[in-house]
Every structure is written in C-alpha cells, then in structure tokens.
Design a protein around this motif. Sequence first.
Motif, PDB file in Angstrom:
ATOM      1  N   CYS A   1       0.981  -1.272   0.148  1.00  0.00           N
ATOM      2  CA  CYS A   1      -0.026  -0.159  -0.154  1.00  0.00           C
ATOM      3  C   CYS A   1       0.755   1.375   0.045  1.00  0.00           C
ATOM      4  CB  CYS A   1      -0.729  -0.076   1.195  1.00  0.00           C
ATOM      5  SG  CYS A   1      -1.997  -1.455   1.077  1.00  0.00           S
ATOM      6  N   PHE A   2       1.709   1.242   0.991  1.00  0.00           N
ATOM      7  CA  PHE A   2       2.768   2.593   0.782  1.00  0.00           C
ATOM      8  C   PHE A   2       3.718   2.545  -0.416  1.00  0.00           C
ATOM      9  CE2 PHE A   2       1.623   1.503   5.014  1.00  0.00           C
ATOM     10  CZ  PHE A   2       1.771   2.678   5.663  1.00  0.00           C
ATOM     11  N   ILE A   3       4.157   1.445  -0.937  1.00  0.00           N
ATOM     12  CA  ILE A   3       5.021   1.388  -2.077  1.00  0.00           C
ATOM     13  C   ILE A   3       4.143   1.747  -3.267  1.00  0.00           C
ATOM     14  CG2 ILE A   3       6.002   0.024  -3.855  1.00  0.00           C
ATOM     15  CD1 ILE A   3       6.814  -2.135  -1.342  1.00  0.00           C
TER      16      ILE A   3
ATOM     17  N   SER B   1      -2.617  10.432  10.984  1.00  0.00           N
ATOM     18  CA  SER B   1      -1.455  10.476  11.854  1.00  0.00           C
ATOM     19  C   SER B   1      -0.067   9.860  10.957  1.00  0.00           C
ATOM     20  CB  SER B   1      -1.434  10.238  13.291  1.00  0.00           C
ATOM     21  OG  SER B   1      -1.456   8.891  13.431  1.00  0.00           O
ATOM     22  N   VAL B   2      -0.639   8.679  10.564  1.00  0.00           N
ATOM     23  CA  VAL B   2       0.138   7.670   9.847  1.00  0.00           C
ATOM     24  C   VAL B   2       0.610   8.405   8.360  1.00  0.00           C
ATOM     25  CG1 VAL B   2       0.442   5.287   8.868  1.00  0.00           C
ATOM     26  CG2 VAL B   2      -0.519   5.546  11.033  1.00  0.00           C
ATOM     27  N   ALA B   3      -0.322   8.941   7.946  1.00  0.00           N
ATOM     28  CA  ALA B   3      -0.275   9.463   6.767  1.00  0.00           C
ATOM     29  C   ALA B   3       0.937  10.849   6.618  1.00  0.00           C
ATOM     30  CB  ALA B   3      -1.324  10.201   6.037  1.00  0.00           C
ATOM     31  N   SER B   4       0.789  11.328   7.808  1.00  0.00           N
ATOM     32  CA  SER B   4       1.840  12.544   8.186  1.00  0.00           C
ATOM     33  C   SER B   4       3.365  11.891   7.901  1.00  0.00           C
ATOM     34  CB  SER B   4       1.600  12.933   9.433  1.00  0.00           C
ATOM     35  OG  SER B   4       2.493  14.122   9.604  1.00  0.00           O
ATOM     36  N   GLU B   5       3.417  10.506   8.746  1.00  0.00           N
ATOM     37  CA  GLU B   5       4.783   9.916   8.847  1.00  0.00           C
ATOM     38  C   GLU B   5       5.336   9.568   7.427  1.00  0.00           C
ATOM     39  OE1 GLU B   5       6.987   9.624  11.423  1.00  0.00           O
ATOM     40  OE2 GLU B   5       5.217  11.311  12.137  1.00  0.00           O
ATOM     41  N   GLU B   6       4.070   8.919   6.542  1.00  0.00           N
ATOM     42  CA  GLU B   6       4.360   8.647   5.257  1.00  0.00           C
ATOM     43  C   GLU B   6       4.688   9.620   4.264  1.00  0.00           C
ATOM     44  OE1 GLU B   6       1.492   6.256   1.577  1.00  0.00           O
ATOM     45  OE2 GLU B   6       0.838   6.509   3.662  1.00  0.00           O
ATOM     46  N   LEU B   7       4.214  10.808   4.512  1.00  0.00           N
ATOM     47  CA  LEU B   7       4.650  11.785   3.693  1.00  0.00           C
ATOM     48  C   LEU B   7       6.030  12.413   4.103  1.00  0.00           C
ATOM     49  CD1 LEU B   7       3.596  14.121   1.479  1.00  0.00           C
ATOM     50  CD2 LEU B   7       2.727  15.313   3.322  1.00  0.00           C
ATOM     51  N   ASN B   8       6.344  12.038   5.366  1.00  0.00           N
ATOM     52  CA  ASN B   8       8.007  12.525   5.294  1.00  0.00           C
ATOM     53  C   ASN B   8       8.737  11.571   4.513  1.00  0.00           C
ATOM     54  OD1 ASN B   8       7.512  14.555   7.062  1.00  0.00           O
ATOM     55  ND2 ASN B   8       7.050  13.381   9.027  1.00  0.00           N
TER      56      ASN B   8
ATOM     57  N   LEU C   1       6.200   2.321   9.227  1.00  0.00           N
ATOM     58  CA  LEU C   1       5.460   1.239   9.590  1.00  0.00           C
ATOM     59  C   LEU C   1       5.611   1.058  11.343  1.00  0.00           C
ATOM     60  CD1 LEU C   1       6.681  -1.157   6.592  1.00  0.00           C
ATOM     61  CD2 LEU C   1       4.580   0.130   6.965  1.00  0.00           C
ATOM     62  N   GLU C   2       6.878   1.034  11.547  1.00  0.00           N
ATOM     63  CA  GLU C   2       7.009   1.080  13.125  1.00  0.00           C
ATOM     64  C   GLU C   2       6.153   1.876  13.777  1.00  0.00           C
ATOM     65  OE1 GLU C   2      10.670   1.149  16.462  1.00  0.00           O
ATOM     66  OE2 GLU C   2      11.239   1.606  14.234  1.00  0.00           O
ATOM     67  N   TYR C   3       6.186   3.236  13.458  1.00  0.00           N
ATOM     68  CA  TYR C   3       5.391   4.588  13.958  1.00  0.00           C
ATOM     69  C   TYR C   3       3.826   3.685  13.955  1.00  0.00           C
ATOM     70  CZ  TYR C   3       2.398   8.420  14.689  1.00  0.00           C
ATOM     71  OH  TYR C   3       1.525   9.289  15.051  1.00  0.00           O
ATOM     72  N   ALA C   4       3.317   3.107  12.751  1.00  0.00           N
ATOM     73  CA  ALA C   4       2.106   2.740  12.930  1.00  0.00           C
ATOM     74  C   ALA C   4       1.763   1.530  13.812  1.00  0.00           C
ATOM     75  CB  ALA C   4       1.493   2.316  11.373  1.00  0.00           C
ATOM     76  N   ASP C   5       2.497   0.520  14.011  1.00  0.00           N
ATOM     77  CA  ASP C   5       2.410  -0.354  14.896  1.00  0.00           C
ATOM     78  C   ASP C   5       2.504   0.216  16.387  1.00  0.00           C
ATOM     79  OD1 ASP C   5       2.104  -2.390  13.139  1.00  0.00           O
ATOM     80  OD2 ASP C   5       4.133  -2.912  12.870  1.00  0.00           O
ATOM     81  N   GLN C   6       3.397   1.005  16.605  1.00  0.00           N
ATOM     82  CA  GLN C   6       3.546   1.683  18.109  1.00  0.00           C
ATOM     83  C   GLN C   6       2.326   2.258  18.578  1.00  0.00           C
ATOM     84  OE1 GLN C   6       7.223   3.841  17.941  1.00  0.00           O
ATOM     85  NE2 GLN C   6       8.472   1.906  18.401  1.00  0.00           N
ATOM     86  N   ASN C   7       1.579   2.960  17.442  1.00  0.00           N
ATOM     87  CA  ASN C   7       0.446   3.577  17.732  1.00  0.00           C
ATOM     88  C   ASN C   7      -0.948   3.005  17.621  1.00  0.00           C
ATOM     89  OD1 ASN C   7       1.518   6.622  18.834  1.00  0.00           O
ATOM     90  ND2 ASN C   7       2.729   5.981  17.232  1.00  0.00           N
ATOM     91  N   ALA C   8      -0.693   1.815  17.433  1.00  0.00           N
ATOM     92  CA  ALA C   8      -2.055   0.907  17.048  1.00  0.00           C
ATOM     93  C   ALA C   8      -3.292   1.212  18.127  1.00  0.00           C
ATOM     94  CB  ALA C   8      -1.862  -0.581  17.031  1.00  0.00           C
ATOM     95  N   LYS C   9      -2.796   1.398  19.303  1.00  0.00           N
ATOM     96  CA  LYS C   9      -3.952   1.845  20.543  1.00  0.00           C
ATOM     97  C   LYS C   9      -4.890   2.986  20.114  1.00  0.00           C
ATOM     98  CE  LYS C   9      -0.917   4.724  23.425  1.00  0.00           C
ATOM     99  NZ  LYS C   9      -0.057   4.629  22.629  1.00  0.00           N
ATOM    100  N   ASN C  10      -4.235   3.725  19.359  1.00  0.00           N
ATOM    101  CA  ASN C  10      -5.183   4.768  18.814  1.00  0.00           C
ATOM    102  C   ASN C  10      -5.784   4.786  17.499  1.00  0.00           C
ATOM    103  OD1 ASN C  10      -3.649   6.504  20.930  1.00  0.00           O
ATOM    104  ND2 ASN C  10      -1.893   6.677  19.752  1.00  0.00           N
ATOM    105  N   SER C  11      -5.842   3.522  17.238  1.00  0.00           N
ATOM    106  CA  SER C  11      -6.356   3.188  15.720  1.00  0.00           C
ATOM    107  C   SER C  11      -7.997   2.874  15.769  1.00  0.00           C
ATOM    108  CB  SER C  11      -5.828   2.043  15.070  1.00  0.00           C
ATOM    109  OG  SER C  11      -6.100   1.003  15.855  1.00  0.00           O
ATOM    110  N   ILE C  12      -8.673   3.140  17.061  1.00  0.00           N
ATOM    111  CA  ILE C  12      -9.926   2.821  17.406  1.00  0.00           C
ATOM    112  C   ILE C  12     -10.466   3.829  18.206  1.00  0.00           C
ATOM    113  CG2 ILE C  12      -9.572   1.215  19.326  1.00  0.00           C
ATOM    114  CD1 ILE C  12     -12.069   0.659  16.074  1.00  0.00           C
TER     115      ILE C  12
END
Length: 429
Positions: free
Chosen positions: A240-242, A396-403, A415-426
């Motif tokens: 998806c990111f690629i 928030s993940v998109a902001s990191e992706e843009l970087n 990807l690490e950021y997305a996993d570490q912040n998984a608790k905020n995904s709901i």
Amino acid sequence: MKRTSAVIMVIAVVICLIIGATLMYSIPQGEVIVKDTSSRESITILAGQSTPDAGTEEMIQKVLSEKFPDVDIEWICVGWSTDNYQMRLTGRYAVSNAPDIIIGKAQDAIGYAESGVLLPIDEACAEGIREDELNAVRHNGALYAIPYTCQYQGVFYNKAVFDKYGLVPPRSLGELARIVKILEDYGETPFAAHFQEDWQVGNMTMQFMMNEVFNHDEHWGDGLRNGTNSYQNNEAVKQCFINSQYILEHTWEDALQIDQFECDERFGKGSAAMYLTGSWSLQSISQVIQKPEIGIFPYPNSTGDPKLVKEVNISFMKGARTQHSELVDLILKEIAGNQELAKGIADFTKGESTLESLRDYKITEVQEDTGKYENVELVTDVTVGNNQLIWDYQESVASEELNWLKGQKTLEQVLEYADQNAKNSIAER
C-alpha cells in the motif's frame, strides 16, 4: 364636545382590536400572521464538510426556511479534515453545547451511537433511502443516520488518451506497469497527483488498504490492536505504501508542492492520463472542461481482484442531547424526502444520491462506469476500513508516510510508528 370625541375614539380602537383578534384566530390553519419570537424553537446543525460540500448548507436552509418558518436554524460548518471536525464535535459535547443535528459521514454513525453521541432516528424519516445504504447505519435494530450521497474512489482516466494508445483499464499491478511504460514512452505523464496535504496521502493509502487488506480480512484492525497483525510484518500492507511511492515516481516533478485544486485543474486540461482520487474532484474538473471524457477503475492490487471504493459522504444524524427530538425528526424527514433538493445537491457535489427514486439519475461523468462495477458487485464500502482504523489514526500515519515520500524518513520507521500507535486506531467506546 372634545371629551365625547375622545370617548368615541377609544371605543373605536377597542372595537378594532376585538375585530383584529377575531380575524387572527380565524385564519386557516397553516398560515402564519403573527410570529411570537419568544417561543421560537432553535436548532443547531454542525456540518462536517468534505471538499465539494461547502454551499450545500445554503441549499438545505432554503428548503427548511420554507417548510419551518418559525424555527431558527444555526449552521456551524467546518471542514471534515481541514478544520478538525471530530475535535469540534467532541469539544461541543464537553462544554454542553452539543448540536441538534450532525452532518458527518456514514462511517461515523455506529461509533457515535456506541459513544452516546447520537439518538436513534425514526425509520419513517428515511423511507425513501435505499435499503442497502440504511443497513450500514443501523445498530442494535435502530437507525442512527440518513445516508444521503455516495462518492466513488479509484483511478480516473482520460478516455481519449487510453483510446489513442489502445489501452484498457488494468486489473493487476503488472498491467498497470505496462500502461505506465507505454505512456512514458510516448511522452505522456501517467499520473496526476498532489501530495501537499496529509489527508490526500491518508485517503490514497486507505484505498490501497481496502483492496490489499480489508477485502480479505474485514477485522484486520482488531488483529493489529491485539498483536496478531502488524504493519511491519505484512507484505500486503507494505505494498500500500509502495503504491504511493510508485505514483510519486510517475507524476509531475512538483507533485509534493501542489494541492488538490491545482491537480484537478491540470488533470482536467489533459496534463496526465490517470488520477487516483474520488468523486469530490469532479466538481472542480467539470469547471475546467465541460463534459470531460473520463472513466474510473479501481487501483490494481497484488491478487488481481480490485474493487471500486465507495464512501457514503453526506449523512444526517440526531444529536443525543437535543431537546427537540420530534422536530429534528421532522426536519430530517423533509431533507431525506425532498427529491428536488437531492437532485440539486447531487448536481452540485457530484455525489450520487441514495434516494431510491433517483437510482438512475445521471449526474457524474463516471456514473456509467460506477454502475457497471455495482452491477457485477465489484464495489467495496470504505466504512469497513474506516471503522477498523479511525481517520485520526490514518492521518497521523499519513503524516509519517509523507515524510518518507519526501525522503526524510525510512519506510520501516513509518511502519514502526503505525504499530507503536495501534492503540489509537480505534475510537474510545
């Protein structure tokens, strides 16, 4: 003599008042002669608006003013992404200034209902809306939103360019790569793209996630939160990111600096062959060129079975703290059942109406294609993904992706950021 005249005048005034009062109370029911503003009801509408929606409030207000002349309506219009609509809504509940009517997206209805933000809506209010759209906003047997317009997301393509080079919409990533090579060999820019905004990157990624992940596992987000799924260890997620990177590599050199409206205009003028976007872009594209010859297809996925992404955009909901529940139902019923209003909003926003009576009402330039995909059940509802990963988390993940796309971070860090912040995904329930 003067006194007699004064008495006569007083008597005449009294008689006039009596006659006036008699006339007032014999007026046929429904006609308003005297408005007692001290007893007027007031309704507040918080409208979260996507890009093409600004201005629809005036269309709705015109109808409501005619139907409910004794009701004061206050509109609070905020950009769904640009003005942090979710925070505005939460803040109003926190300070006991909650709206009576909430205009948001259908994907929010169930979460809002579980959080105590909404009251059920009388089913009679939505009797003209297509049943398949209503099923998505029912919870525990109750209706919590009136879905009003649908937007489709995918790859818009210039039909003249595709015909010129004998191209057909691709289904696989390999077929897409072949099209890109042919276009570039002939000096054409394959993709229109804009990466200035976080929300666009987030939207693109969710389109990819729907076809790479959620169409195969509707509860992938639950697995992310309990530790059985992750961004870092999933090749489909990485793809998806690629995909975003691939589009950036095959678009204009200044794509990181331009916004949606510049991109819409360039695509409308034929400066690129394809454009990953949604129906919201049709509004400005059609202002650049009348009746553009464009089609739509889903961005290909790794398994060769992509679907168009559908989003129910404008949706009406009843705030849980309203003191005017019956009046709100009457207002919602008027909005949902007014066919001319539905046509007007569809024309203006380029969003297809959910009214059953307008199922065949043609308004968008890509509606022939969207209908074909609907007929063969190759359309997926983005509500699935957006319920599993809430928008604030996606952005928030998109902001990191843009970087990462700018070369400021690695993909592994994103990807690490997305996993570490998984608790905020709901959303909190």
